[in-house]
Design a protein around this motif. Structure first.
Motif, PDB file in Angstrom:
ATOM      1  N   ILE A 305       0.855  -1.184   0.000  1.00  0.00           N
ATOM      2  CA  ILE A 305       0.000   0.000   0.000  1.00  0.00           C
ATOM      3  C   ILE A 305       0.898   1.244   0.000  1.00  0.00           C
ATOM      4  CG2 ILE A 305      -1.776   1.260   1.294  1.00  0.00           C
ATOM      5  CD1 ILE A 305      -2.501  -1.439   2.631  1.00  0.00           C
ATOM      6  N   ALA A 306       0.667   2.134  -0.970  1.00  0.00           N
ATOM      7  CA  ALA A 306       1.518   3.328  -1.046  1.00  0.00           C
ATOM      8  C   ALA A 306       0.735   4.482  -1.669  1.00  0.00           C
ATOM      9  CB  ALA A 306       2.759   3.029  -1.879  1.00  0.00           C
ATOM     10  N   HIS A 307       1.289   5.659  -1.510  1.00  0.00           N
ATOM     11  CA  HIS A 307       0.654   6.847  -2.083  1.00  0.00           C
ATOM     12  C   HIS A 307       0.789   6.819  -3.611  1.00  0.00           C
ATOM     13  CE1 HIS A 307       1.141  11.434  -2.906  1.00  0.00           C
ATOM     14  NE2 HIS A 307      -0.087  11.023  -3.209  1.00  0.00           N
ATOM     15  N   ASP A 318      -7.151  -0.766 -11.092  1.00  0.00           N
ATOM     16  CA  ASP A 318      -8.492  -1.297 -11.318  1.00  0.00           C
ATOM     17  C   ASP A 318      -9.478  -0.589 -10.374  1.00  0.00           C
ATOM     18  OD1 ASP A 318      -8.194  -2.383  -8.797  1.00  0.00           O
ATOM     19  OD2 ASP A 318      -7.867  -4.441  -9.498  1.00  0.00           O
ATOM     20  N   ALA A 319     -10.695  -1.124 -10.291  1.00  0.00           N
ATOM     21  CA  ALA A 319     -11.729  -0.456  -9.496  1.00  0.00           C
ATOM     22  C   ALA A 319     -11.374  -0.409  -8.012  1.00  0.00           C
ATOM     23  CB  ALA A 319     -13.045  -1.195  -9.683  1.00  0.00           C
ATOM     24  N   ARG A 320     -10.507  -1.340  -7.569  1.00  0.00           N
ATOM     25  CA  ARG A 320     -10.125  -1.355  -6.145  1.00  0.00           C
ATOM     26  C   ARG A 320      -8.796  -0.643  -5.923  1.00  0.00           C
ATOM     27  NH1 ARG A 320      -9.710  -6.831  -3.915  1.00  0.00           N
ATOM     28  NH2 ARG A 320      -9.755  -5.691  -1.952  1.00  0.00           N
ATOM     29  N   ASP A 321      -8.384   0.149  -6.918  1.00  0.00           N
ATOM     30  CA  ASP A 321      -7.114   0.882  -6.860  1.00  0.00           C
ATOM     31  C   ASP A 321      -5.911  -0.051  -6.806  1.00  0.00           C
ATOM     32  OD1 ASP A 321      -8.498   3.293  -6.900  1.00  0.00           O
ATOM     33  OD2 ASP A 321      -8.725   3.306  -4.713  1.00  0.00           O
ATOM     34  N   HIS A 322      -6.066  -1.225  -7.391  1.00  0.00           N
ATOM     35  CA  HIS A 322      -4.985  -2.213  -7.423  1.00  0.00           C
ATOM     36  C   HIS A 322      -4.313  -2.214  -8.782  1.00  0.00           C
ATOM     37  CE1 HIS A 322      -6.799  -5.013  -4.098  1.00  0.00           C
ATOM     38  NE2 HIS A 322      -6.339  -3.873  -3.627  1.00  0.00           N
ATOM     39  N   VAL A 323      -3.007  -2.490  -8.774  1.00  0.00           N
ATOM     40  CA  VAL A 323      -2.321  -2.763 -10.027  1.00  0.00           C
ATOM     41  C   VAL A 323      -1.261  -3.827  -9.733  1.00  0.00           C
ATOM     42  CG1 VAL A 323      -0.810  -0.724  -9.695  1.00  0.00           C
ATOM     43  CG2 VAL A 323      -0.948  -1.788 -11.932  1.00  0.00           C
ATOM     44  N   ARG A 336      -2.897   1.570  -4.432  1.00  0.00           N
ATOM     45  CA  ARG A 336      -2.588   3.002  -4.339  1.00  0.00           C
ATOM     46  C   ARG A 336      -3.602   3.728  -3.464  1.00  0.00           C
ATOM     47  NH1 ARG A 336      -0.682   3.008 -10.539  1.00  0.00           N
ATOM     48  NH2 ARG A 336       1.554   2.911 -10.132  1.00  0.00           N
ATOM     49  N   VAL A 337      -3.102   4.641  -2.658  1.00  0.00           N
ATOM     50  CA  VAL A 337      -3.973   5.477  -1.822  1.00  0.00           C
ATOM     51  C   VAL A 337      -3.832   6.899  -2.353  1.00  0.00           C
ATOM     52  CG1 VAL A 337      -4.317   6.392   0.519  1.00  0.00           C
ATOM     53  CG2 VAL A 337      -3.679   3.994   0.198  1.00  0.00           C
ATOM     54  N   TRP A 338      -4.964   7.570  -2.519  1.00  0.00           N
ATOM     55  CA  TRP A 338      -4.940   8.906  -3.124  1.00  0.00           C
ATOM     56  C   TRP A 338      -4.945   9.976  -2.042  1.00  0.00           C
ATOM     57  CZ3 TRP A 338      -3.651   7.155  -7.518  1.00  0.00           C
ATOM     58  CH2 TRP A 338      -4.262   6.023  -8.051  1.00  0.00           C
ATOM     59  N   LEU A 339      -4.180  11.012  -2.280  1.00  0.00           N
ATOM     60  CA  LEU A 339      -4.157  12.141  -1.341  1.00  0.00           C
ATOM     61  C   LEU A 339      -4.479  13.416  -2.114  1.00  0.00           C
ATOM     62  CD1 LEU A 339      -0.830  11.425   0.615  1.00  0.00           C
ATOM     63  CD2 LEU A 339      -3.146  10.774   1.260  1.00  0.00           C
ATOM     64  N   THR A 340      -5.159  14.339  -1.428  1.00  0.00           N
ATOM     65  CA  THR A 340      -5.393  15.630  -2.076  1.00  0.00           C
ATOM     66  C   THR A 340      -4.085  16.422  -2.004  1.00  0.00           C
ATOM     67  OG1 THR A 340      -6.000  16.682  -0.018  1.00  0.00           O
ATOM     68  CG2 THR A 340      -7.794  15.661  -1.268  1.00  0.00           C
ATOM     69  N   LYS A 341      -4.051  17.513  -2.745  1.00  0.00           N
ATOM     70  CA  LYS A 341      -2.852  18.356  -2.748  1.00  0.00           C
ATOM     71  C   LYS A 341      -2.554  18.863  -1.331  1.00  0.00           C
ATOM     72  CE  LYS A 341      -1.029  22.070  -5.655  1.00  0.00           C
ATOM     73  NZ  LYS A 341      -0.576  22.904  -4.572  1.00  0.00           N
ATOM     74  N   GLU A 342      -3.646  19.251  -0.628  1.00  0.00           N
ATOM     75  CA  GLU A 342      -3.479  19.787   0.735  1.00  0.00           C
ATOM     76  C   GLU A 342      -2.959  18.706   1.676  1.00  0.00           C
ATOM     77  OE1 GLU A 342      -6.497  20.033  -0.913  1.00  0.00           O
ATOM     78  OE2 GLU A 342      -5.875  22.010  -1.678  1.00  0.00           O
ATOM     79  N   GLU A 391      -7.454  -4.176   3.080  1.00  0.00           N
ATOM     80  CA  GLU A 391      -6.702  -5.157   2.279  1.00  0.00           C
ATOM     81  C   GLU A 391      -6.527  -6.481   3.001  1.00  0.00           C
ATOM     82  OE1 GLU A 391      -5.893  -4.837  -0.844  1.00  0.00           O
ATOM     83  OE2 GLU A 391      -6.694  -2.807  -0.899  1.00  0.00           O
ATOM     84  N   ALA A 392      -6.611  -6.459   4.345  1.00  0.00           N
ATOM     85  CA  ALA A 392      -6.340  -7.685   5.112  1.00  0.00           C
ATOM     86  C   ALA A 392      -7.412  -8.733   4.830  1.00  0.00           C
ATOM     87  CB  ALA A 392      -6.280  -7.365   6.603  1.00  0.00           C
TER      88      ALA A 392
END
Ligand code: F6P
Length: 746
Positions: A305-307, A318-323, A336-342, A391-392
């Motif tokens: 799991i990473a930014h 994919d739909a679960r943010d997996h690659v 992938r975990v998404w972060l806003t600019k702030e 994810e667990a």
């Protein structure tokens, strides 16, 4: 039930045998004793009988009136035990006797039988009493007693004695079994309590309560010693016997962690998708963390799991943010975990890189702590912890949390997955308590980290700093010998796991000479030129300025190198939106230019600064092409550039100059170790490296290669996972003991 029966039999059988043997000994003895008493009794009675009829028969005897004597005899034998009376004349004739008369008895046998007491199977006792008058013997009186009552009583006594033994045996056995059962339960419960208690492992952690059975107290020391021996033997055994490869790691996962799932959490992702002219292109970041953890993940599979920080990252999941990665041959999942600019600004640039980074590195840059950054740091840490929970696939995954970006994640994951095994690895140095005390949220950060089961640092020194920091700021029990911190009954083991690289399976393609020729051609360096290489992120902790100043000093001290020596500094742009980093980049560029202007010559310039991203193949080419690799970090957790350089030099040539303030200096003793602040010393070391004979280069490089090959990144991960495996087995055992103890007391 069967166990209890077997245990009871263990007590009852020997007891029954002992009692039986005792009864065998005692019964004949009691028989003899009672017989003796009865005979004595009968003799006294015979005496009484004799006394009572003595006078009455003397006169008829003198007169020869035998019928009167017989009459008298008949009256006397009314007593049930008196069997018969007889009168013997001095010539041995049985003159008078009562009926019945025991056949074998006559006057001669009677006198012999006096000593035998028992005459026949009929169990008779004969007393012979002389009848005298005026000193003249007139005859003798035979008093025959029936002794059969004695046999009856003897049988009765034997019956009761044996009965008593049986009763006593049963009662004693019952009490013994009961006491033994109770004591056993107490001991079993006590031993279980001891095994469950963390204090057993840690001598100086005093258990708040005394052990359940005081009899067990002497065992605690022995058990502790035994456990310590087993653990250190196990570790030694692991270290000695395991040749660490991806295969060993996979095998270990299967055997020690029974294939449990592995989840890695880090800020930096191992594969970044950027928008290219012809669609997304993959880039590998310049990151020691990624260099180390990526091969481990390839070996273990699982989820990382990473930014998601790349411009084309969203397009490729994919739909679960997996690659699946590596993209050409996926062996694990990147979530992938998404972060806003702030959020990125507050958590990553702000709190992590303007606060924690300078706080932990002694590089003389003031840390900046803003409350708003702290808010984002908490928020993002919670989000990543949530991603771990999502994810667990099980309740007890093995979670490997990476670095200073996620100090709170162990605690947040623990809240939601209490049975997870959490390993936190801190990739940067841990400062002393005074320095760390600057942070306004020091307590929260430490408590967050203590949510992990294992907290790893590169060096023992950083572990010691951490323990001292905990001691200063948090209510915790610290066991220095076993390096454990316990808060609220939960223990965290603080251990040194020096990180490393994946040793190249095969030497890079092409010879070292070919790599040198290629790099020299690209850089426009003449073949006889001497080359030093520096590879870093463009970061103020890396000592890039000091390195360039050392080159400058080298040329002052040894002008013969002007025009004959170049430092190629590969500097991957990093955290460029921070002012501190922008200032630093500008300064580096300026100093490089200044030195190049100052030592301008017909030959190549002394400093070639390449502020751009280089892929790993290009970096390895440079390692192989150079004469010297210079690592002058002002402070560094480990520094994998040093180890990568060693890994790439299959020709066993090249010299490593290494800062004493990098964790790697604790392992790579054959490098030229320098103080990067001591510019003259670094300059002289470069000169020494450039003039070092081949044989010495080879001896040093060979020794370092052997070390890095053995102490590779699979060993780093493997040792952590082995320790995690031990903790998991212990936790499972503790849970099982808890259930058993519950069953036992139910
Ligand atoms: O050294 C600490 C660290 O996290 C490394 O593990 C990694 O090499 C480096 O920082 C990368 O920094 P960033 O992810 O901010 O580019």
């Amino acid at each position: 039930m069967i166990r209890t029966l077997r245990l009871s039999l263990r007590f009852v059988l020997p007891l029954a045998i002992a009692l039986f043997l005792m009864a065998l000994l005692v019964v004949p003895w009691i028989d003899t004793l009672t017989t003796r008493w009865f005979v004595r009794d009968v003799e006294i009675r015979a005496q009484l009988v004799g006394n009572s009829i003595d006078d009455a028969i003397t006169t008829p005897l003198v007169a020869g009136n035998y019928p009167a004597i017989e009459q008298r005899f008949q009256r006397t034998i009314g007593d049930e035990r008196l069997y018969a009376l007889g009168l013997c004349l001095p010539d041995g004739t049985l003159a008078v006797h009562t009926d019945p008369w025991p056949v074998p008895l006559d006057c001669r046998t009677a006198s012999e039988a006096r000593t035998a007491r028992s005459l026949s199977d009929e169990a008779l006792h004969v007393s012979v009493r002389a009848i005298t008058r005026d000193g003249k013997e007139l005859g003798s009186l035979l008093i025959v007693h029936d002794m059969s009552f004695m046999q009856r009583r003897s049988a009765d006594t034997r019956f009761w004695v044996i009965g008593l033994f049986v009763m006593a045996g049963l009662v004693i056995a019952g009490i013994t079994v009961l006491v033994a059962q109770l004591s056993l339960r107490g001991w079993v419960a006590g031993v279980r309590e001891m095994l469950r208690d963390e204090t057993l492992r840690d001598e100086t952690l005093r258990s708040p309560t005394a052990p359940a059975s005081p009899e067990l107290a002497p065992l605690i020391g022995d058990l502790r010693e035994m456990l310590r021996d087993i653990e250190s033997e196990q570790r030694l055994h692991d270290d000695m016997t395991l040749h660490w490869t991806p295969h060993t790691l996979r095998k270990l996962l299967r055997e020690q962690l029974s294939g449990d799932e592995i989840i890695v959490v880090s800020n930096r992702e191992p594969y970044i998708h950027e928008t290219g002219a012809n669609g997304p292109v993959v880039r590998r970041p310049a990151s020691g963390l990624v260099t180390a953890v990526e091969p481990v993940m390839r070996a273990c599979s699982g989820t990382w799991i990473a930014h998601g920080s790349g411009s084309a990252d969203r397009e490729t999941v994919d739909a679960r943010d997996h690659v699946g990665v590596p993209t050409n041959n996926p062996s694990y999942t990147l979530r992938r975990v998404w972060l806003t600019k702030e959020e990125e600004e507050g958590y990553y640039y702000g709190f992590a890189n303007e606060g924690m980074w300078p706080l932990c590195h002694i590089a003389h840059v003031r840390p900046v702590f803003r409350s708003s950054d702290w808010e984002y740091y908490q928020l993002v840490n919670r989000r990543f912890a949530g991603a771990v929970v999502n994810e667990a696939k099980t309740e007890d995954p093995v979670v490997l949390v990476q670095d200073y970006h996620f100090a709170l994640v162990p605690h947040f994951v623990r809240e939601r997955l209490p049975r997870a095994t959490i390993i936190m690895f801190w990739h940067i140095p841990w400062p002393n308590p005074e320095s760390f005390g600057i942070c306004p949220w020091k307590r929260e950060l430490i408590e967050g980290l203590l949510g992990s089961d294992i907290l790893g640092f590169h060096t023992r020194y950083h572990c010691k700093n951490f323990l001292e920091t905990v001691d200063r700021f948090v209510e915790a029990r610290i066991e220095y010998e076993s390096s454990t911190v316990t808060v609220g009954g939960r223990a965290t083991r603080v251990e040194a796991y020096p990180i490393s690289i994946a040793w190249p399976e095969a030497p890079p393609e092409g010879t070292v000479a070919a790599a040198r020729a290629e790099v020299f051609a690209q850089a426009g360096l003449p073949p006889a030129h001497r080359l030093a290489v520096g590879v870093d992120r463009l970061d103020y902790t890396k000592g890039i300025i000091e390195r360039m100043r050392a080159v400058e000093r080298l040329l002052e001290l040894h002008p013969e190198w002007i025009g004959r020596f170049t430092l190629i500094q590969i500097a991957a742009p990093s955290r460029s939106s921070l002012e501190e980093y922008q200032r630093f980049e500008a300064q580096v560029r300026e100093i490089a230019t200044e030195i190049n202007v100052r030592f301008d010559s017909p030959g190549p310039e002394p400093v070639r600064l390449l502020v751009e991203h280089h892929d790993s193949a290009s970096v390895i080419q440079h390692y192989r092409a150079c004469d010297v690799c210079v690592v002058t970090s002002l402070h560094d957790g480990m520094n994998l550039v040093a180890k990568e350089f060693i890994g790439s030099r299959d020709d066993e040539r090249g010299v490593l100059i290494l800062s004493q303030f990098a964790g790697a200096a604790r392992e790579l003793h054959e490098a030229l170790i320098v103080n990067p602040y001591h510019i003259d010393q670094v300059a002289e070391s470069i000169h020494t490296a450039l003039t070092m004979p081949d044989s010495e280069q080879q001896a040093r490089m060979r020794s370092m290669r052997q070390l890095v090959r053995e102490f590779n990144v699979f060993r780093w991960a493997g040792r952590m996972l082995l320790d995690a495996g031990r903790l998991r087995r212990r936790a499972r055992l503790r849970a099982r003991l808890g259930e058993d103890a519950h069953e036992l007391s139910a």
